[in-house]
Write an enzyme that holds these catalytic residues in place. Structure first.
Site, mmCIF file in Angstrom:
data_model
loop_
_atom_site.group_PDB
_atom_site.id
_atom_site.type_symbol
_atom_site.label_atom_id
_atom_site.label_comp_id
_atom_site.label_asym_id
_atom_site.label_seq_id
_atom_site.Cartn_x
_atom_site.Cartn_y
_atom_site.Cartn_z
ATOM 1 N N THR A 31 0.841 -1.217 0.149
ATOM 2 C CA THR A 31 0.023 -0.088 0.117
ATOM 3 C C THR A 31 0.830 1.210 0.097
ATOM 4 O O THR A 31 1.877 1.112 0.623
ATOM 5 C CB THR A 31 -1.004 -0.077 1.329
ATOM 6 O OG1 THR A 31 -1.793 -1.173 1.210
ATOM 7 C CG2 THR A 31 -1.823 1.048 1.303
ATOM 8 N N SER A 33 2.005 5.346 -2.065
ATOM 9 C CA SER A 33 2.249 5.900 -3.361
ATOM 10 C C SER A 33 3.438 5.398 -4.305
ATOM 11 O O SER A 33 3.240 5.267 -5.323
ATOM 12 C CB SER A 33 2.607 7.422 -3.143
ATOM 13 O OG SER A 33 3.754 7.542 -2.140
ATOM 14 N N ASP A 86 6.374 -3.815 -1.694
ATOM 15 C CA ASP A 86 5.652 -3.065 -0.692
ATOM 16 C C ASP A 86 6.517 -1.582 -0.653
ATOM 17 O O ASP A 86 7.791 -1.669 -1.108
ATOM 18 C CB ASP A 86 5.569 -3.801 0.461
ATOM 19 C CG ASP A 86 4.613 -3.273 1.357
ATOM 20 O OD1 ASP A 86 3.877 -2.104 1.236
ATOM 21 O OD2 ASP A 86 3.842 -3.723 2.104
ATOM 22 N N GLY A 87 6.010 -0.574 0.016
ATOM 23 C CA GLY A 87 6.841 0.559 0.484
ATOM 24 C C GLY A 87 7.271 0.565 2.058
ATOM 25 O O GLY A 87 7.109 -0.303 2.689
ATOM 26 N N ALA A 88 8.009 1.550 2.245
ATOM 27 C CA ALA A 88 8.315 1.784 3.794
ATOM 28 C C ALA A 88 8.398 3.208 4.127
ATOM 29 O O ALA A 88 8.610 4.085 3.180
ATOM 30 C CB ALA A 88 9.555 0.902 3.863
ATOM 31 N N LYS A 99 6.923 0.452 8.929
ATOM 32 C CA LYS A 99 5.712 0.678 8.076
ATOM 33 C C LYS A 99 4.445 1.074 8.732
ATOM 34 O O LYS A 99 4.408 1.103 9.913
ATOM 35 C CB LYS A 99 5.761 -0.526 7.179
ATOM 36 C CG LYS A 99 6.876 -1.110 6.333
ATOM 37 C CD LYS A 99 6.600 -2.168 5.586
ATOM 38 C CE LYS A 99 5.205 -2.525 4.954
ATOM 39 N NZ LYS A 99 4.903 -1.125 3.887
ATOM 40 N N GLY A 102 0.324 4.194 6.161
ATOM 41 C CA GLY A 102 -1.129 4.151 5.856
ATOM 42 C C GLY A 102 -1.870 3.328 6.299
ATOM 43 O O GLY A 102 -3.111 2.847 5.990
ATOM 44 N N GLU A 108 0.002 -5.951 5.516
ATOM 45 C CA GLU A 108 1.363 -5.954 4.673
ATOM 46 C C GLU A 108 2.364 -6.916 5.514
ATOM 47 O O GLU A 108 2.916 -7.784 4.789
ATOM 48 C CB GLU A 108 1.961 -4.510 4.965
ATOM 49 C CG GLU A 108 1.121 -3.501 4.026
ATOM 50 C CD GLU A 108 1.644 -2.229 4.317
ATOM 51 O OE1 GLU A 108 1.316 -1.483 3.125
ATOM 52 O OE2 GLU A 108 2.209 -1.679 5.242
ATOM 53 N N LYS A 126 14.054 7.901 2.541
ATOM 54 C CA LYS A 126 13.814 6.842 3.467
ATOM 55 C C LYS A 126 14.792 6.048 4.011
ATOM 56 O O LYS A 126 14.600 5.283 4.971
ATOM 57 C CB LYS A 126 12.748 5.934 2.995
ATOM 58 C CG LYS A 126 11.537 6.525 2.025
ATOM 59 C CD LYS A 126 10.240 6.940 3.243
ATOM 60 C CE LYS A 126 9.189 7.537 2.187
ATOM 61 N NZ LYS A 126 8.457 6.456 1.668
HETATM 62 C C1 5RP Z 1 1.283 1.668 4.446
HETATM 63 C C2 5RP Z 1 2.969 1.624 4.153
HETATM 64 C C3 5RP Z 1 3.448 2.265 3.177
HETATM 65 O O1 5RP Z 1 3.970 1.418 2.440
HETATM 66 C C4 5RP Z 1 4.516 3.259 3.642
HETATM 67 O O2 5RP Z 1 3.898 4.338 4.213
HETATM 68 C C5 5RP Z 1 5.179 3.832 2.412
HETATM 69 O O3 5RP Z 1 4.254 4.749 1.512
HETATM 70 P P1 5RP Z 1 4.746 5.576 0.390
HETATM 71 O O4 5RP Z 1 5.127 4.821 -0.736
HETATM 72 O O5 5RP Z 1 3.330 6.624 0.189
HETATM 73 O O6 5RP Z 1 5.697 6.566 1.038
HETATM 74 O O7 5RP Z 1 3.536 1.146 5.133
HETATM 75 O O8 5RP Z 1 0.795 1.120 5.567
#
Ligand code: 5RP
Length: 235
Positions: A31, A33, A86-88, A99, A102, A108, A126
């Site tokens: 989840t 961007s 996934d993102g972080a 994480k 969101g 996740e 990051k």
């Molecule tokens: C959601 C997360 C997202 O992966 C994390 O916040 C990174 O988000 P973005 O890519 O928008 O910076 O952990 O729960």
């Protein structure tokens, strides 16, 4: 980092991750961007004939996947999957993560656990020398006050996350609250992850310290991508 360069760095990382997907793979879809850039590239590859299925980690990701024509499945169909993207919010030099900005960290983490390879897409901002962001903790509403007290007793500064365009607490996709807990500097993420998860009423927390051996970080910047730890576990 300026917003435009940060977005472009996220796009570079997201596209690189989507290019790791091989025909027939089942992929965890995180989840946020940066993951959405990976999904944008997957949409292109699917339009060119790539067959793959995604397991979404949030309602938002599921909606985006449907919009992009990415076929979806579940962990009931595929309890073990090839890859999760996934993102972080933060990545330390040992590839431990925070994480949950969101509020999706519970699903996740379940999807990360199921994946053979955990690909994290971030922009370079990051990458940090140590983890110090507030830890998002998903908690059963019934247990919110005792959990706040336990986190304070651990030396944290916990606050219940409030909604925007919604009065009162954020309600997660699983019907729970989020407590954001600052510890300022987390020197032992493994221990913190374990201790917070042991508090009755905690569903999951946003420290990801257990998956470092199967984690690949793709950090995008204006100069392209840096891939950590090395290419030997990159599919
Ligand atoms: C959601 C997360 C997202 O992966 C994390 O916040 C990174 O988000 P973005 O890519 O928008 O910076 O952990 O729960």
């Amino acid at each position: 980092m300026e917003k435009a360069s940060q977005d472009s760095a996220k796009k570079t990382a997201g596209y690189r991750a989507a290019d790791m997907v091989r025909p027939g793979m089942v992929i965890g879809l995180g989840t946020g961007s940066t993951v959405y850039y990976a999904m944008e590239r997957l949409r292109e590859r699917i339009a060119q004939g790539l067959a793959c299925e995604g397991i979404p980690t949030s309602f938002q990701t599921a909606l985006r996947a449907r919009e992009y024509g990415i076929p979806l499945s579940t962990l009931d169909e595929y309890p073990e999957i090839d890859l999760a993207i996934d993102g972080a919010d933060q990545v330390d030099p040992e590839l431990r993560l925070i994480k949950g900005r969101g509020a999706a960290q519970t699903r996740e983490k379940i999807v990360a656990e199921a994946a053979k390879t955990f690909v994290i897409v971030v922009d370079e901002s990051k990458m940090v020398p140590f983890l110090n962001a507030p830890i998002p903790v998903e908690v059963l509403p019934f247990a919110a006050t005792p959990v706040l007290l336990r986190l304070k007793a651990m030396g944290g500064e916990p606050v219940i996350r409030e909604g925007q365009k919604k009065d009162g607490p954020v309600i997660t996709d699983n019907g729970n609250f989020i407590i954001d807990c600052s510890f300022y500097r987390i020197d032992n993420p493994e221990e913190f992850e374990r201790l917070i998860s042991c508090i009755p009423g905690v569903i999951e927390n946003g420290i990801f310290a257990r998956y470092t051996k199967k984690t690949v970080i793709i950090a995008g910047s204006g100069k392209g991508c840096r891939i950590l730890p090395s290419s030997d576990i990159v599919p």
